[in-house]
Design a protein around this motif. Structure first.
Motif, PDB file in Angstrom:
ATOM      1  N   GLY A 192      17.671  47.483 -15.872  1.00 33.13           N
ATOM      2  CA  GLY A 192      18.967  47.623 -15.214  1.00 33.13           C
ATOM      3  C   GLY A 192      19.492  46.325 -14.633  1.00 33.13           C
ATOM      4  N   MET A 193      18.961  45.189 -15.101  1.00 33.98           N
ATOM      5  CA  MET A 193      19.317  43.923 -14.476  1.00 33.98           C
ATOM      6  C   MET A 193      20.534  43.268 -15.128  1.00 33.98           C
ATOM      7  N   SER A 194      21.191  42.404 -14.340  1.00 35.73           N
ATOM      8  CA  SER A 194      22.232  41.511 -14.853  1.00 35.73           C
ATOM      9  C   SER A 194      21.832  40.093 -14.462  1.00 35.73           C
ATOM     10  N   THR A 239      23.474  37.833 -13.108  1.00 36.74           N
ATOM     11  CA  THR A 239      23.995  37.454 -11.788  1.00 36.74           C
ATOM     12  C   THR A 239      23.205  38.032 -10.622  1.00 36.74           C
ATOM     13  N   ASN A 240      22.318  38.993 -10.873  1.00 37.98           N
ATOM     14  CA  ASN A 240      21.498  39.541  -9.783  1.00 37.98           C
ATOM     15  C   ASN A 240      20.558  38.485  -9.203  1.00 37.98           C
ATOM     16  N   CYS A 241      20.139  37.543 -10.035  1.00 40.86           N
ATOM     17  CA  CYS A 241      19.222  36.488  -9.574  1.00 40.86           C
ATOM     18  C   CYS A 241      19.915  35.128  -9.570  1.00 40.86           C
ATOM     19  N   ALA A 277      12.879  48.097   7.030  1.00 41.86           N
ATOM     20  CA  ALA A 277      13.906  47.817   8.037  1.00 41.86           C
ATOM     21  C   ALA A 277      15.099  47.062   7.460  1.00 41.86           C
ATOM     22  N   GLN A 278      14.872  46.166   6.484  1.00 41.96           N
ATOM     23  CA  GLN A 278      15.943  45.241   6.122  1.00 41.96           C
ATOM     24  C   GLN A 278      16.365  45.240   4.660  1.00 41.96           C
ATOM     25  N   CYS A 279      15.663  45.973   3.824  1.00 43.58           N
ATOM     26  CA  CYS A 279      15.988  45.891   2.401  1.00 43.58           C
ATOM     27  C   CYS A 279      16.269  47.264   1.788  1.00 43.58           C
ATOM     28  N   ALA A 280      15.594  48.287   2.307  1.00 41.25           N
ATOM     29  CA  ALA A 280      15.643  49.612   1.666  1.00 41.25           C
ATOM     30  C   ALA A 280      17.043  50.204   1.649  1.00 41.25           C
ATOM     31  N   LEU A 281      17.841  49.872   2.636  1.00 39.98           N
ATOM     32  CA  LEU A 281      19.191  50.419   2.702  1.00 39.98           C
ATOM     33  C   LEU A 281      19.943  50.162   1.389  1.00 39.98           C
ATOM     34  N   CYS A 282      19.822  48.958   0.880  1.00 39.73           N
ATOM     35  CA  CYS A 282      20.480  48.649  -0.391  1.00 39.73           C
ATOM     36  C   CYS A 282      19.572  48.923  -1.594  1.00 39.73           C
ATOM     37  N   HIS A 283      18.335  48.452  -1.534  1.00 40.63           N
ATOM     38  CA  HIS A 283      17.480  48.514  -2.730  1.00 40.63           C
ATOM     39  C   HIS A 283      16.730  49.831  -2.872  1.00 40.63           C
ATOM     40  N   ASN A 284      16.918  50.743  -1.923  1.00 36.57           N
ATOM     41  CA  ASN A 284      16.341  52.089  -1.950  1.00 36.57           C
ATOM     42  C   ASN A 284      14.888  52.102  -1.448  1.00 36.57           C
ATOM     43  N   PHE A 330      23.206  47.866  -6.571  1.00 37.53           N
ATOM     44  CA  PHE A 330      22.109  47.150  -5.931  1.00 37.53           C
ATOM     45  C   PHE A 330      20.928  47.196  -6.888  1.00 37.53           C
ATOM     46  N   PRO A 331      20.473  46.037  -7.338  1.00 40.15           N
ATOM     47  CA  PRO A 331      19.507  46.027  -8.444  1.00 40.15           C
ATOM     48  C   PRO A 331      18.120  46.490  -8.007  1.00 40.15           C
ATOM     49  N   PRO A 332      17.358  47.038  -8.957  1.00 41.17           N
ATOM     50  CA  PRO A 332      15.997  47.474  -8.654  1.00 41.17           C
ATOM     51  C   PRO A 332      15.056  46.285  -8.426  1.00 41.17           C
ATOM     52  N   LEU A 333      14.119  46.445  -7.520  1.00 34.64           N
ATOM     53  CA  LEU A 333      13.146  45.375  -7.234  1.00 34.64           C
ATOM     54  C   LEU A 333      11.801  45.641  -7.882  1.00 34.64           C
ATOM     55  N   TRP A 334      11.529  46.908  -8.172  1.00 28.33           N
ATOM     56  CA  TRP A 334      10.364  47.252  -8.978  1.00 28.33           C
ATOM     57  C   TRP A 334      10.666  48.550  -9.715  1.00 28.33           C
ATOM     58  N   SER A 343      13.387  47.394 -13.495  1.00 29.48           N
ATOM     59  CA  SER A 343      13.374  46.051 -12.918  1.00 29.48           C
ATOM     60  C   SER A 343      12.902  45.021 -13.956  1.00 29.48           C
ATOM     61  N   PHE A 344      12.805  43.756 -13.547  1.00 29.87           N
ATOM     62  CA  PHE A 344      12.252  42.702 -14.408  1.00 29.87           C
ATOM     63  C   PHE A 344      10.787  43.032 -14.706  1.00 29.87           C
ATOM     64  N   ASN A 345      10.242  42.481 -15.788  1.00 30.18           N
ATOM     65  CA  ASN A 345       8.872  42.862 -16.166  1.00 30.18           C
ATOM     66  C   ASN A 345       7.816  41.916 -15.584  1.00 30.18           C
ATOM     67  N   SER A 369      10.887  32.276  -2.285  1.00 26.61           N
ATOM     68  CA  SER A 369      11.892  31.215  -2.210  1.00 26.61           C
ATOM     69  C   SER A 369      13.300  31.781  -2.373  1.00 26.61           C
ATOM     70  N   PHE A 370      13.451  32.683  -3.328  1.00 31.83           N
ATOM     71  CA  PHE A 370      14.760  33.312  -3.558  1.00 31.83           C
ATOM     72  C   PHE A 370      15.187  34.115  -2.325  1.00 31.83           C
ATOM     73  N   ILE A 371      14.265  34.928  -1.825  1.00 28.84           N
ATOM     74  CA  ILE A 371      14.581  35.840  -0.718  1.00 28.84           C
ATOM     75  C   ILE A 371      14.942  35.077   0.553  1.00 28.84           C
ATOM     76  N   ASN A 384      18.537  33.841   0.200  1.00 27.86           N
ATOM     77  CA  ASN A 384      19.601  34.725  -0.286  1.00 27.86           C
ATOM     78  C   ASN A 384      19.607  36.158   0.232  1.00 27.86           C
ATOM     79  N   MET A 385      18.492  36.608   0.823  1.00 28.36           N
ATOM     80  CA  MET A 385      18.400  38.010   1.231  1.00 28.36           C
ATOM     81  C   MET A 385      18.031  38.120   2.709  1.00 28.36           C
ATOM     82  N   PRO A 386      18.360  39.221   3.413  1.00 23.28           N
ATOM     83  CA  PRO A 386      19.225  40.302   2.956  1.00 23.28           C
ATOM     84  C   PRO A 386      20.609  39.741   2.601  1.00 23.28           C
TER      85      PRO A 386
HETATM   86  C1  HEC Z   1      23.486  44.592   1.743  1.00 24.20           C
HETATM   87  C2  HEC Z   1      22.692  44.984   0.630  1.00 24.20           C
HETATM   88  C3  HEC Z   1      21.379  44.243   0.418  1.00 24.20           C
HETATM   89  C4  HEC Z   1      20.332  44.085   1.297  1.00 24.20           C
HETATM   90  C5  HEC Z   1      20.238  44.601   2.726  1.00 24.20           C
HETATM   91  C6  HEC Z   1      19.315  43.365   0.579  1.00 24.20           C
HETATM   92  N1  HEC Z   1      19.717  43.091  -0.692  1.00 24.20           N
HETATM   93 FE1  HEC Z   1      18.632  42.153  -2.147  1.00 24.20          FE
HETATM   94  N2  HEC Z   1      20.225  42.213  -3.380  1.00 24.20           N
HETATM   95  C7  HEC Z   1      21.429  42.833  -3.116  1.00 24.20           C
HETATM   96  C8  HEC Z   1      22.337  42.637  -4.240  1.00 24.20           C
HETATM   97  C9  HEC Z   1      23.747  43.189  -4.382  1.00 24.20           C
HETATM   98  C10 HEC Z   1      21.638  41.836  -5.165  1.00 24.20           C
HETATM   99  C11 HEC Z   1      22.187  41.288  -6.478  1.00 24.20           C
HETATM  100  C12 HEC Z   1      23.161  40.167  -6.188  1.00 24.20           C
HETATM  101  C13 HEC Z   1      24.350  40.145  -7.126  1.00 24.20           C
HETATM  102  O1  HEC Z   1      24.317  40.770  -8.188  1.00 24.20           O
HETATM  103  O2  HEC Z   1      25.331  39.492  -6.752  1.00 24.20           O
HETATM  104  C14 HEC Z   1      20.307  41.612  -4.604  1.00 24.20           C
HETATM  105  C15 HEC Z   1      19.304  40.917  -5.263  1.00 24.20           C
HETATM  106  C16 HEC Z   1      17.982  40.840  -4.833  1.00 24.20           C
HETATM  107  C17 HEC Z   1      16.889  40.296  -5.589  1.00 24.20           C
HETATM  108  C18 HEC Z   1      16.959  39.716  -7.000  1.00 24.20           C
HETATM  109  C19 HEC Z   1      17.293  40.752  -8.026  1.00 24.20           C
HETATM  110  C20 HEC Z   1      16.218  41.799  -8.234  1.00 24.20           C
HETATM  111  O3  HEC Z   1      16.584  42.978  -8.404  1.00 24.20           O
HETATM  112  O4  HEC Z   1      15.023  41.468  -8.234  1.00 24.20           O
HETATM  113  C21 HEC Z   1      15.778  40.385  -4.794  1.00 24.20           C
HETATM  114  C22 HEC Z   1      14.375  39.958  -5.149  1.00 24.20           C
HETATM  115  C23 HEC Z   1      16.192  40.972  -3.532  1.00 24.20           C
HETATM  116  N3  HEC Z   1      17.541  41.250  -3.594  1.00 24.20           N
HETATM  117  C24 HEC Z   1      15.354  41.199  -2.467  1.00 24.20           C
HETATM  118  C25 HEC Z   1      15.788  41.673  -1.227  1.00 24.20           C
HETATM  119  C26 HEC Z   1      14.944  41.749  -0.058  1.00 24.20           C
HETATM  120  C27 HEC Z   1      13.486  41.379   0.000  1.00 24.20           C
HETATM  121  C28 HEC Z   1      15.709  42.253   0.952  1.00 24.20           C
HETATM  122  C29 HEC Z   1      15.319  42.487   2.398  1.00 24.20           C
HETATM  123  C30 HEC Z   1      14.767  41.344   3.097  1.00 24.20           C
HETATM  124  C31 HEC Z   1      17.040  42.486   0.416  1.00 24.20           C
HETATM  125  N4  HEC Z   1      17.041  42.128  -0.917  1.00 24.20           N
HETATM  126  C32 HEC Z   1      18.087  43.019   1.116  1.00 24.20           C
HETATM  127  C33 HEC Z   1      21.750  43.558  -1.983  1.00 24.20           C
HETATM  128  C34 HEC Z   1      20.971  43.614  -0.844  1.00 24.20           C
END
Ligand code: HEC
Ligand code: HEC
Length: 305
Positions: free
Chosen positions: A78-80, A82-84, A190-197, A211-215, A219-221, A234-236, A239-241
């Protein structure tokens, strides 16, 4: 709670994916983001008419919306891109295409050869996009060539073989304490599940991931760069949350990366039936493949999708 989540989803998706949702062939010139001031991005209004411009738009459209690749059976998750490679591969320090394009051809240890830019895109198809049956599109396919044309257009007149700032991710130093699953889980909830489930499976609106899958299966393989704990950390960190980059401490970024990457995902396409062998041959790095799951003690990779 349900309405709250729905509200947050709609709110965030309205601006995060505004570009991706409307017709990609009518691109708003103002929608282009700047590469952290490090690189002057081209303007859509200056894009040539006709075939040369169309192929760039096609590349942009594929970059933003992986479901097009999925619907044609090319990728199997389910990835694009632009997600990374955030903001359409335009954002500095989120592995932008304008810094990658001039850096090729280059030698890669991963496949032990000199890679053209097209080879490198194939690599992301194979692992990050989980190419169907382990077969990325051909080097000269219109998908690869249009993604390349888009990247070349973003690059402008930076000469080939030039290394420029903003490439890749900002590398995090090793944390003080070894990454910890339980600490990572607390941050995740606390900080990621709201979007990533809660189960890392992301969130979809009618088949399409906002909101892309993380596992998990979409998700990516297990062969993808993002499955490495150091790369994900490094990415997180930066760029995240989403929208709150750099708010986690380095330790927290490592912990949550370790947590995410200690879950099952699609199998490494280089797997030939023996997990231990795949682990030995291809996983001499900072990853959890072949190691014991901190959650339920099974060997990670053994239940890969
Ligand atoms: C407000 C919603 C939101 C929250 C909160 C959030 N993310 Fe994300 N995350 C996204 C979106 C949207 C993308 C894809 C970015 C895009 O397509 O522009 C993404 C992309 C990612 C990716 C790379 C793509 C993938 O699916 O592997 C990772 C890894 C990730 N997030 C980890 C985290 C982590 C860890 C946290 C908590 C610390 C977090 N995110 C919190 C919305 C969120
Ligand atoms: C799950 C996340 C993810 C997705 C999805 C993804 N990539 Fe990547 N990609 C990465 C990572 C991680 C790297 C390595 C970055 C680094 O360490 O510098 C990378 C590297 C690259 C590079 C080389 C960058 C450089 O500076 O050398 C290119 C080109 C690339 N990806 C293109 C694509 C394209 C095109 C797509 C979609 C078809 C895509 N990627 C999808 C994670 C992803």
């Amino acid at each position: 709670m349900k309405y709250y989540i729905l509200f947050v989803l709609t709110f965030f998706s309205s601006f995060v994916h505004a570009e991706a949702f409307h017709d990609l062939y009518e691109i708003d010139p103002g929608a282009m983001m700047q590469g952290n001031g490090e690189h002057q991005l081209p303007q859509w209004t200056n894009l040539k008419n006709g075939e040369a411009g169309d192929v760039v738009k096609k590349g942009y459209s594929l970059f933003m919306n992986g479901s097009q690749l999925r619907s044609t059976g090319m990728v199997n998750n389910g990835m694009s891109c632009t997600n990374c490679h955030l903001s359409g591969g335009q954002l500095g320090h989120a592995a932008p295409m304008w810094a990658a394009y001039p850096a090729y051809p280059a030698f890669r240890k991963k496949n032990n050869k000199i890679n053209s830019f097209e080879d490198r895109i194939q690599g992301c198809f194979l692992y990050s996009m989980n190419a169907k049956n382990g077969k990325p599109p051909e080097l000269k396919s219109k998908e690869i060539l249009s993604l390349e044309a888009y990247s070349q257009w973003l690059t402008g007149n930076i000469p080939k073989n030039k290394s420029i700032p903003g490439r890749g991710f900002v590398k995090l130093e090793k944390p003080e304490q070894s990454p910890d699953y339980q600490r990572g889980k607390i941050i995740y909830n606390a900080q990621c599940a709201l979007c990533h489930n809660d189960d890392g499976s992301g969130r979809q609106i009618s088949e399409r991931y906002v909101f892309p899958p993380l596992w998990g299966k979409d998700s990516f393989n297990w062969g993808a760069g993002m499955h490495r704990v150091n790369t994900a950390a490094s990415f997180i960190k930066v760029n995240m949350p989403l929208g709150l980059g750099n708010s986690l401490t380095d330790q927290q970024a490592w912990d949550v990366a370790y947590f995410i990457n200690s879950h099952e995902r699609p199998q490494d396409p280089r797997f030939k039936g023996k997990l231990e062998q795949t682990q030995k041959q291809f996983h001499q790095h900072d990853g959890q493949y072949g190691k014991i799951s901190p959650e339920d003690k099974h060997i990670l990779g053994a239940k890969a999708y």
